[in-house]
Write an enzyme that holds these catalytic residues in place. Structure first.
Site, PDB file in Angstrom:
ATOM      1  CG  ASP A 164      -1.794   0.764   1.114  1.00 38.72           C
ATOM      2  OD1 ASP A 164      -2.055   0.812  -0.305  1.00 38.72           O
ATOM      3  OD2 ASP A 164      -2.943   1.259   2.305  1.00 38.72           O
TER       4      ASP A 164
ATOM      5  CG  HIS B 234      -4.973  10.654   2.631  1.00 38.47           C
ATOM      6  ND1 HIS B 234      -6.039  10.748   3.203  1.00 38.47           N
ATOM      7  CD2 HIS B 234      -3.502   9.359   2.900  1.00 38.47           C
ATOM      8  CE1 HIS B 234      -6.027   9.658   4.482  1.00 38.47           C
ATOM      9  NE2 HIS B 234      -4.848   9.031   4.191  1.00 38.47           N
TER      10      HIS B 234
ATOM     11  NE  ARG C 161       3.439  15.367  10.501  1.00 40.02           N
ATOM     12  CZ  ARG C 161       3.060  14.222   9.858  1.00 40.02           C
ATOM     13  NH1 ARG C 161       2.995  12.814  10.629  1.00 40.02           N
ATOM     14  NH2 ARG C 161       2.602  13.743   8.826  1.00 40.02           N
TER      15      ARG C 161
ATOM     16  CD  GLU D  14      -6.028   5.198   4.696  1.00 42.15           C
ATOM     17  OE1 GLU D  14      -4.712   4.409   3.680  1.00 42.15           O
ATOM     18  OE2 GLU D  14      -5.900   5.733   5.377  1.00 42.15           O
TER      19      GLU D  14
ATOM     20  CD  GLU E 272      -5.622   2.773  -0.771  1.00 51.52           C
ATOM     21  OE1 GLU E 272      -4.730   2.390  -1.386  1.00 51.52           O
ATOM     22  OE2 GLU E 272      -5.003   3.367   1.085  1.00 51.52           O
TER      23      GLU E 272
ATOM     24  CG  ASP F 244      -5.834   0.247   3.086  1.00 50.02           C
ATOM     25  OD1 ASP F 244      -5.766  -0.827   3.299  1.00 50.02           O
ATOM     26  OD2 ASP F 244      -5.264   1.027   3.740  1.00 50.02           O
TER      27      ASP F 244
ATOM     28  NE  ARG G  37      -8.084   7.087  10.118  1.00 49.71           N
ATOM     29  CZ  ARG G  37      -7.693   6.375   8.829  1.00 49.71           C
ATOM     30  NH1 ARG G  37      -6.620   6.471   8.368  1.00 49.71           N
ATOM     31  NH2 ARG G  37      -7.972   6.946   7.101  1.00 49.71           N
TER      32      ARG G  37
ATOM     33  CD  GLN H  70      -3.047   4.092  11.103  1.00 52.92           C
ATOM     34  OE1 GLN H  70      -4.039   3.875  10.946  1.00 52.92           O
ATOM     35  NE2 GLN H  70      -2.315   4.841  10.276  1.00 52.92           N
TER      36      GLN H  70
ATOM     37  CE1 TYR I 154       1.293   6.633  15.184  1.00 53.99           C
ATOM     38  CE2 TYR I 154       2.660   6.435  13.113  1.00 53.99           C
ATOM     39  CZ  TYR I 154       1.626   7.171  14.151  1.00 53.99           C
ATOM     40  OH  TYR I 154       2.288   8.239  13.922  1.00 53.99           O
TER      41      TYR I 154
ATOM     42  CE  LYS J 272      -4.058   1.834   6.860  1.00 56.65           C
ATOM     43  NZ  LYS J 272      -4.331   2.520   6.411  1.00 56.65           N
TER      44      LYS J 272
ATOM     45  CB  THR K 210      -7.893  -4.607   2.013  1.00 51.01           C
ATOM     46  OG1 THR K 210      -6.780  -4.058   3.043  1.00 51.01           O
ATOM     47  CG2 THR K 210      -7.504  -3.791   1.096  1.00 51.01           C
TER      48      THR K 210
ATOM     49  CB  THR L 129      -6.584   7.926   1.533  1.00 48.52           C
ATOM     50  OG1 THR L 129      -6.164   6.878   2.470  1.00 48.52           O
ATOM     51  CG2 THR L 129      -7.422   8.292   1.347  1.00 48.52           C
TER      52      THR L 129
ATOM     53  CD  GLU M  34      -8.376  12.789   3.688  1.00 47.48           C
ATOM     54  OE1 GLU M  34      -8.063  12.151   3.186  1.00 47.48           O
ATOM     55  OE2 GLU M  34      -7.671  14.701   3.124  1.00 47.48           O
TER      56      GLU M  34
END
Lengths: 433, 433
Positions: free
Chosen positions: A137, A144, A153, A213, A215, A247, A251, A254, A258, A267, A271, A364, A378
């Protein structure tokens, strides 16, 4: 050849026009053996039966392959024959279905074969089109990546320093790739509910932030030997075709797992891909420019052509358990900063071997307009603004019973090149008592 | 049964004593078809031939399976039969080779079959023992995780908050797993040579920090359905057996690429495994305690038994192109903080499906003593202290022509349960001119 003109009645709104001819694997109530097929209008043409009955007799030298590659439970053997063969077989099938077909006796006037080999899509069970070796992936949807980066961030550090230099990717889980229509259980895992007062005390819980997601997926037809990278300017020859992909992402799972090795259980619970592989050649007329990358790239990523993105309309619908459907996303597959040949070149630059049946996800796909984002995270701005849905409902993340359906298509009515649907419903989490 | 007592001459130092009976896939100069075998002393017993000649006639009901599972190019079909069958077949083969075998006519006194089915190991080409579905690499070597963490983040933040709560892992690349003896090209990729003055200007270069990772590998025999997690206390039934593993790592490529989705090209150029799968039952007598985890675990990770680590001696040798060999690491596979059943339970807790042939890596195994670390990065303290080698050489990271050989064994001379070797040589990088 006016592509609408088939002797078969094809709705102009059909994704499976004469301009398409996508390949998949089907079974039927009367024959549960999975076998290759193409979709056309409201029908699947059973290629196993068609080949067995001499349907490819006029297409030498492919005829000698047809019996074996279409007497298989996946498209891997067909894919491995390479793009020139895919092109030739698609063109031949287009001719077979053309109103003024040069070969009417093969199918058009062969009532017996038509009756056996043309199966209404509503009677067809789809299976995974290829046996997937490895699933990778990517993260090529720059909008995205930026949106998510801002949420985590801030604007100034939204994209990591590597992002514009190489197509960031991670190895996904091939075993959990499922075909459209497969229901998925909400995953459970370790979640930090209170990151401020107790940053290291996860709780075990069903995922509370289940996301999608949007994709595009790509299947490899021809691989490379370990230690032999694929040149970016020949990498299109390694592409079999494309599917839609969801996908699904947990969240909250994750977030705790992660660092430092990337997403894992967030994940690998599922999928979803659409069942019909739209061939690379089919989409060649829809080549376009992707998101511009101003970085001076390493030579191994420098493409001679600049239009290797794909102009594919994408739409995401949610249907709640109350039965209301809302379109939550409209965007386009050109919203990628890395092309498929660049992804292939980067994946193999270390010497990594790709194999027939390997699946790539684009990452994504989000646009820059409102309602063009490919993830709920988002759209709800990290969890602060719920989406309004039909039926007076609203959502942040997915609830049990929600169905997500992705649609994708290129071209105009009458000659649409579409993917059909990539759909999945969320079942309640397993109970651990 | 004194396990040394075979009618076959077995060197007491052999890894393949009568107590072992590991399974693999072989071919020979006179028959290039890959086929199942077991290793015993200096020989491989060709199971395809042995089964065809009625070798399992006395072992009903397995006899009916033997023809098909040993008439295969991988061990997947045999593995899928489950642990009770593996146990029964191993026990039967031990009886066949026992000096006082109850079935002498099967092989001991059957000179013709012995001549055909017992092949000197020196004449055998090994292949990957199973077709690998997905490959997952864990990070369960706590000493390694700590040592690396200290190098990158200092002592106080060496382990990430999630480390003691769950077995951190990432999905690896199945296509690049190779069998011992396969040479690997040094990978090239994007590397930051000057992180201080120019943190976002990678150069394309052959890897300059090529490292090893000493790991144990585990193959899954029996999978689970998507959405149905495996209970930690029954997960041993999902284990086929173990191999040695070298998860070669390009540290400099990894450094630029791995945020935020984890290692990719830094790992996917090759992972080497030893050819003979030592069955889970074979290693059961070597159960021991792993590294203690003081954390209160989530219920899905709580094992009833506390001794599910494995007492396996591990050794890493480097042989340079000048022909000198130096042992650089001696440690033990018990240096893991998560057990294999815990890894299985965590991998599937989200609902992820495991399949026959899936491969797990333990993560790098390091002890706490000097010269017990499973990576060069730890031994050279991040790159500051070269290792002294035989022949008046020294090394930080691997040079072209270096060969790394991992050995592993449990038990005592005469009844060793060993893995043989996991070996690979580094070839120069591909030239991009």
């Amino acid at each position: 050849m006016p592509t609408t003109e088939s002797w078969l009645l094809i709705d102009p709104a059909s994704h499976f026009s004469l301009a398409n001819i996508p390949f998949g694997i089907i079974s039927t109530p009367t024959d549960s053996t999975p076998r290759p097929a193409v979709a056309i209008g409201n029908y699947a043409l059973d290629l196993h039966l068609f080949a067995r009955e001499g349907g490819f007799a006029l297409l030498s030298p492919f005829e000698s392959h047809a019996q074996s590659v279409f007497n298989a439970r996946t498209l891997n053997a067909f894919a491995a024959l390479g793009r020139s063969v895919h092109k030739e077989v698609r063109k031949y099938l287009q001719e077979i279905f053309c109103r003024e077909t040069p070969y009417p006796s093969v199918l058009k006037t062969n009532e017996e074969l038509k009756k056996k080999a043309l199966i209404p899509l509503k009677d067809v069970q789809n299976h995974l089109p290829l046996e997937i070796g490895d699933y990778t992936d990517f993260f090529a949807g720059k909008n995205h990546a930026y949106n998510i980066g801002v949420l985590f961030r801030g604007k100034n550090n939204a994209l990591q320093p590597n992002y514009v230099h190489l197509p960031v990717a991670y190895h996904g889980r091939a075993s959990s790739v499922v075909v459209s229509g497969t229901a998925l259980r909400r995953p459970s895992g370790q979640i930090l509910f209170d990151t401020k007062t107790n940053p290291a005390a996860p709780k075990f819980s069903p995922c509370m932030k289940l996301d999608i997601e949007l994709e595009l997926g790509m299947f490899i037809c021809k691989g490379n030997d370990l230690g032999s990278p694929i040149d970016v300017n020949s990498a299109e020859q390694n592409i079999f075709g494309y599917v839609l992909m969801n996908d699904w992402s947990a969240r909250d799972i994750q977030m705790f797992e992660y660092i430092p090795l990337g997403p894992f259980n967030a994940k690998n619970f599922g999928t979803t891909i659409s069942p019909w592989v739209v061939l690379a050649d089919t989409l060649a007329p829809f080549a376009t420019h992707g998101i511009k990358n101003d970085t001076t790239l390493q030579k191994y990523l420098q493409e001679e052509r600049t239009d290797s993105a794909l102009d594919i309309n994408l739409q995401v619908d949610i249907t709640t358990s109350k039965g209301y459907t809302t379109t939550i996303t409209r965007t386009n597959a050109k919203n990628l900063v890395w092309s498929w040949p660049q992804m292939i070149a980067h994946h193999s630059i270390s010497g990594c071997s790709l194999r027939t049946g390997d699946l790539f996800g684009s990452g994504t796909i989000s646009g820059t307009e409102p309602k063009s984002q490919g993830s709920l995270l988002e759209q709800i701005q990290g969890g602060t603004v719920p989406m309004k849905l039909e039926g007076d409902e609203e959502r942040k993340f997915l609830e049990d019973g929600d169905t997500i359906t992705i649609k994708g298509w290129s071209g105009e009515e009458g000659s649409l090149v579409g993917f059909g649907e990539c759909s999945g419903t969320i079942l309640p989490a397993v109970r651990f008592d």
